[in-house]
Design an enzyme around this catalytic site. Sequence first.
Site, PDB file in Angstrom:
ATOM      1  CB  THR A   1       0.456   7.508  -0.925  1.00 53.65           C
ATOM      2  OG1 THR A   1      -0.448   8.804  -1.094  1.00 53.65           O
ATOM      3  CG2 THR A   1       1.772   7.725  -1.582  1.00 53.65           C
TER       4      THR A   1
ATOM      5  CD  GLU B   1       0.847   0.178  -8.728  1.00 55.60           C
ATOM      6  OE1 GLU B   1       0.129   1.145  -9.499  1.00 55.60           O
ATOM      7  OE2 GLU B   1       1.353  -0.570  -9.512  1.00 55.60           O
TER       8      GLU B   1
ATOM      9  N   PRO C   1       2.165  13.791 -12.982  1.00 52.54           N
ATOM     10  CG  PRO C   1       0.285  13.199 -11.844  1.00 52.54           C
ATOM     11  CD  PRO C   1       1.645  13.041 -11.803  1.00 52.54           C
TER      12      PRO C   1
ATOM     13  NE  ARG D   1       9.958 -16.996  23.423  1.00 53.19           N
ATOM     14  CZ  ARG D   1      11.088 -16.861  22.960  1.00 53.19           C
ATOM     15  NH1 ARG D   1      11.753 -17.559  22.205  1.00 53.19           N
ATOM     16  NH2 ARG D   1      12.059 -15.915  23.652  1.00 53.19           N
TER      17      ARG D   1
END
Lengths: 406, 406, 406, 406
Positions: free
Chosen positions: C387, C385, C169, C290
């Site tokens: 931020t 698309e 733009p 773990r």
Amino acid sequence: MAKSNVSTKLLRGLYSVGRSDSSVRIVISFILSVPSFQDPLDMEDQLSEEEISIRDTARDFCREYLAPRVLELTEQRLDKSVLPAMGSVGLLGPTIQGYGCAGVNYVSYGLIAREIERHHRLGLPFNRFGAVFPVMHPINTFGTEAQKQKYLPALAKGELIGCFGLTEPNHGSDPAGMDTTAEETSGGFDIFIIWARCKWDGKVRGFILEKGLRGLSALKISNKLALRASTTGSIFMDNVKVSLDALMPGAIGLGAAFSCLNSARYGISWGVMGALESCLVQAQQYALERHQFKRPLASFQLVQKKLADAHTEIALGLQASLRVGRLKDAGRAVPEMISIVKRNNCGKALHHARVLLDILGGNAAADEYHIGRHAGNLQVTNTYEGTFDIHTLILGKAITGVQAFS
Amino acid sequence: MAKSNVSTKLLRGLYSVGRSDSSVRIVISFILSVPSFQDPLDMEDQLSEEEISIRDTARDFCREYLAPRVLELTEQRLDKSVLPAMGSVGLLGPTIQGYGCAGVNYVSYGLIAREIERHHRLGLPFNRFGAVFPVMHPINTFGTEAQKQKYLPALAKGELIGCFGLTEPNHGSDPAGMDTTAEETSGGFDIFIIWARCKWDGKVRGFILEKGLRGLSALKISNKLALRASTTGSIFMDNVKVSLDALMPGAIGLGAAFSCLNSARYGISWGVMGALESCLVQAQQYALERHQFKRPLASFQLVQKKLADAHTEIALGLQASLRVGRLKDAGRAVPEMISIVKRNNCGKALHHARVLLDILGGNAAADEYHIGRHAGNLQVTNTYEGTFDIHTLILGKAITGVQAFS
Amino acid sequence: MAKSNVSTKLLRGLYSVGRSDSSVRIVISFILSVPSFQDPLDMEDQLSEEEISIRDTARDFCREYLAPRVLELTEQRLDKSVLPAMGSVGLLGPTIQGYGCAGVNYVSYGLIAREIERHHRLGLPFNRFGAVFPVMHPINTFGTEAQKQKYLPALAKGELIGCFGLTEPNHGSDPAGMDTTAEETSGGFDIFIIWARCKWDGKVRGFILEKGLRGLSALKISNKLALRASTTGSIFMDNVKVSLDALMPGAIGLGAAFSCLNSARYGISWGVMGALESCLVQAQQYALERHQFKRPLASFQLVQKKLADAHTEIALGLQASLRVGRLKDAGRAVPEMISIVKRNNCGKALHHARVLLDILGGNAAADEYHIGRHAGNLQVTNTYEGTFDIHTLILGKAITGVQAFS
Amino acid sequence: MAKSNVSTKLLRGLYSVGRSDSSVRIVISFILSVPSFQDPLDMEDQLSEEEISIRDTARDFCREYLAPRVLELTEQRLDKSVLPAMGSVGLLGPTIQGYGCAGVNYVSYGLIAREIERHHRLGLPFNRFGAVFPVMHPINTFGTEAQKQKYLPALAKGELIGCFGLTEPNHGSDPAGMDTTAEETSGGFDIFIIWARCKWDGKVRGFILEKGLRGLSALKISNKLALRASTTGSIFMDNVKVSLDALMPGAIGLGAAFSCLNSARYGISWGVMGALESCLVQAQQYALERHQFKRPLASFQLVQKKLADAHTEIALGLQASLRVGRLKDAGRAVPEMISIVKRNNCGKALHHARVLLDILGGNAAADEYHIGRHAGNLQVTNTYEGTFDIHTLILGKAITGVQAFS
């Protein structure tokens, strides 16, 4: 300086804020074996003997005079009794040389601010302590010798109460429409430091206005959420006529006005750390005393994280304020340095006081644990003397050279 | 349902919380052209006509009855006038069928909680509204028909005031040493729902105790930081003797006790979103009206981020509570679902109310903007009925199967 | 729909992503007894049988086809084999009616995006899957019947590969200086959707450019940190001559261009939740397997908090995306709704994937646990698309009516 | 020391990481007029001339030798060329006295670590630099004179490459089942520092094992997400037979083993600040060069906030590490102090590197801006040498006296 004596003093202080039953005594003796809890980066060792001595005087005053009175203090009693008491031990305008002031360095001034906030936990005396600065500072820096002689000694003794009114920048070109907010006392201020744009040359100048001038009045804003024994007010000026000796000759330009705030901001960066230190000690003791699921809250990892985060931010915030104090004393502090510590320490103190408050669970709203009150005061501190966001943009400009205010 | 009518109503509501001068009128007319601001995911469309009607009744009551009184409400007047008024429009114990109760579904109950919090901004009526639930629910669920007949209609009318006292788990094995905290009124409770471990078989049971029993007393805890027109108290029981009809036959086990809290928690998840919605509207209006550097605060990116973050969390939190309400109405809600929305919505509402508060800058502490009071109440809400951390561990257990409390 | 069957399916899915040794089998059988872990707000119950069936097809494809290949996939092989495979089960351009497309609703499209992201954990197929949308959508919406017939069936089969280039733009008024970035493949795109301001009337229009046009070239940007088997590129256009049938007649105005991105954003809001769900399952299993200090990591409160936070955000994010999908299918979704879910879900997925990554400790950087790769991909997703910050300002404008971009 | 010269040097450094076109030159000349950006609390003034000289040597080496090679460095080339080069200017084991080591103080060691991380931005040399420490330190502290003579000079020259293997505590009682992880090179280590519990008296002891011993092998763990030119590996020991001179006489107890890690952690606390400083400079330059909506990104408030937050944390983190360095040099640093700076600086550097990464938008994944690679490396740094959570619990124990590990 005998190092161990200082530690003992520190712990006596701790003791006085706790309770005297045996479980707490165990806590305290434990703390003795972990010297780093209260002073994790050994700041004590970075202070001169004189600075330690000034700090201890402030601490003793706070502990012995302020602490016992603090819960009953009303604003009226504060101004009538506490300010003179603070003045008597040199806590008002302490960095000013002469005129009955203590003339200590800026590191000492920071240490005093920290003690006041740490011990009383009411926001009130500090507020008054802090407010004294932007009144005495401009008179001392920009005033005539006559003005200094007239006002400073009385302000230093706590006999005279002043306030600071800075014309809001967005109304700067139209004095008739300017909004001036200031801190005032219920008893009324005795003197008002007012900044206004002068029609004759368009420059901003600082004036000392005395109570009683025709057209000068102040309106309280009731304030029930924090600093509740205090008030914030608006000053109204309707064609107030003053003589030339109300003008401080050196007080020209917004830069002069802002310089008054900068030293206050520096002091705030220490004070809020003192407040957070108090919250940490309270939360630590509560977490050790309170049991849930048959073990102390202090043994919960989620609680330890809250304590450790606050503890680290205190250690870092104090080191940064100390550094700025040393630079200030060397005449090399620039406003951006103060923005760093004001913004960081206020923001971190507020955030972590709130996090520590959660440790209290259902008791968070109870006065006796103090953290909630600190959190409320810190909310105010985070916004006055420049909000967090404004200091963000001040620093943003310093980093990028680009102004993003407007 | 005429969609546009509802929107108009919604905006009339907005109007009443603003001021009537022209600048605000502009704000409101603007909002009309951005329909998604107040209901970004069109929840209106997800509600039945009956639910909308119940919601509107609650909203009208809050707006017309509560709002004008809310700033002057003391706790005494609340209990003497507001509770009966709330009862008269069916807001007390609304999900109970019969016994003078409205018998609405849980989604409607959530909508009512949201309206109460959204409109009054005092924490007080909701607190009372919320407190009614853990009293009426156990009687309705676990009580005898005689107990229901005796207590429910009077509680639903707001003529009888009850409190809920759950023995703390860490003292469970020693009834003599148990700590029971409860919400009480200054006027004293009329009835107390007490849970205690029964020596004869070691099981926890629920009892209905009436005021005036020998050995039963309640002590207020003064609470000046939040919910300040309310009180939190401790119930003391010194050899209180009760007859067998004080026992609720079905109220056996801690699970029964917790079930009373679960529905209250569900309601809280809606109420806190209502509070945050109120904060958002206040902050948005303030940001539009207030100018700094010659432009509205609303044009600052740092301000828009604060607004957008709160706005999104409201949209998400309400959708989640609606979903849990639908599952509850279908009999398929499990406690972990309620932990999700209680913990998330309380935590987010508290955080974002505080963030929005920063928009007010120096006015953050002023009562008239309400956000500070909401933030204070939300602090309390974040901890009662299970602190944020406890719900974290409840969910942690659901996710891992491993218990990390002890 | 037999509810228990669905659950079993869901858990079979889980099984396939774990390992086959006995310790994991225990984990899985445990999960069976906590049905809410994988679907805490019972979304399954909110889907139609058809939607579940589509979702299961996508899941089976991802599990059986994609998952075994995913670690060896290079970009070349992806485009040559995986896209046609995706096309063969209807996963490309799935919402388009006719032209060889599946014609499913937007909720189903979201469910597909979620499965793709959940199962493969490479960012690659989704990237391609997502990229297909802004190519097929404009042709379907704005193209001529001839254009649709020519391109859509081949794109749906994965035989043709396209990219989307939107003129930035800030260069809009000067076509000679415009910067166009786009997603391309190493093999080159076959077609390019290009938006440009037309000199003859100043309007922005969309064109379909085919590979091989003189003056049209694309340059890869090597990208080693995330989406690493993919590439991002720049399209260069130097006096490219096209005939009139390259123009899409309905594609006029930036609004048309943005409409292509909006549906992609909606899909992303589902995909990132799928990625975070995968991270949560991985982290939960790791935490159970773990041991540290002789107990499973899953028993650490600090670990449970990480899991619970992610778990809640998944539950909320999916509910919000489902709601927007339902509104989209009803033709009532507005762009701000999509900004809410795109911004929230991307931001939350990124944040919580990183937090979960910390559970892995020294293994955080190891490929085999997948979370690190998800976190890297989510970083990219958070910015493309639109931020996070841009969507903040879009929402800020919706809330305040004030534009803060410039 | 001529202050202005130092500043000029600093800025020359900046220049070299930028580009040489005119737009950047403007940026740099701007920075010259805001001296506080690169050193906001004037740390330069807190360093001795010798420390500045050492720092400048390290900086020159990094700038002239490392920086031009860094993008092409493979692990093989690193060990064969870079380590000897680092050794030649005294950067390996720099705090050790004698044995060909530089014998500098710990503040200087921190300054070197900061320069290495600041300039190369690959994680690789620092990783090697950092790994050298836990090998040379135990030999110097606990080894015999013969061991020192044999290994230290060669390690200091970068001719010998070692690794550090600490038996995991949870397997401590069963040497046959112990898991030992270590850092290794693709070329194999030359020596291995191994800690093992000795069956004859149950005490943990440290051994120096040389490459080639029967039964000793090392396996690479491929690591594609971060530190990607490096590797992490597992050491396998299957009945390795060593003679008595492999034993370091003073290396008894886990405390001895941990002491090796503590100095490495201290160095890390400086290194990560250097990495974040590099990210800040990159992000600042990008924000000044890149325009959106016709103004530089640097003029966006949301961008300035990201920069200001990182800037402040750098200022505070460096002050804290400097303080700990001074205490270490005075022999008064305790492990908790190191936990404070390791945990804080790693956590803050990781968080803010990620936040700054967002400024890059779609370029976040591009190598050339370096921030993404720093963020990936910092993720690893946040977990090795004690995860963030473990240091939280170490500090939690120091604050409360209660252990919450198990």
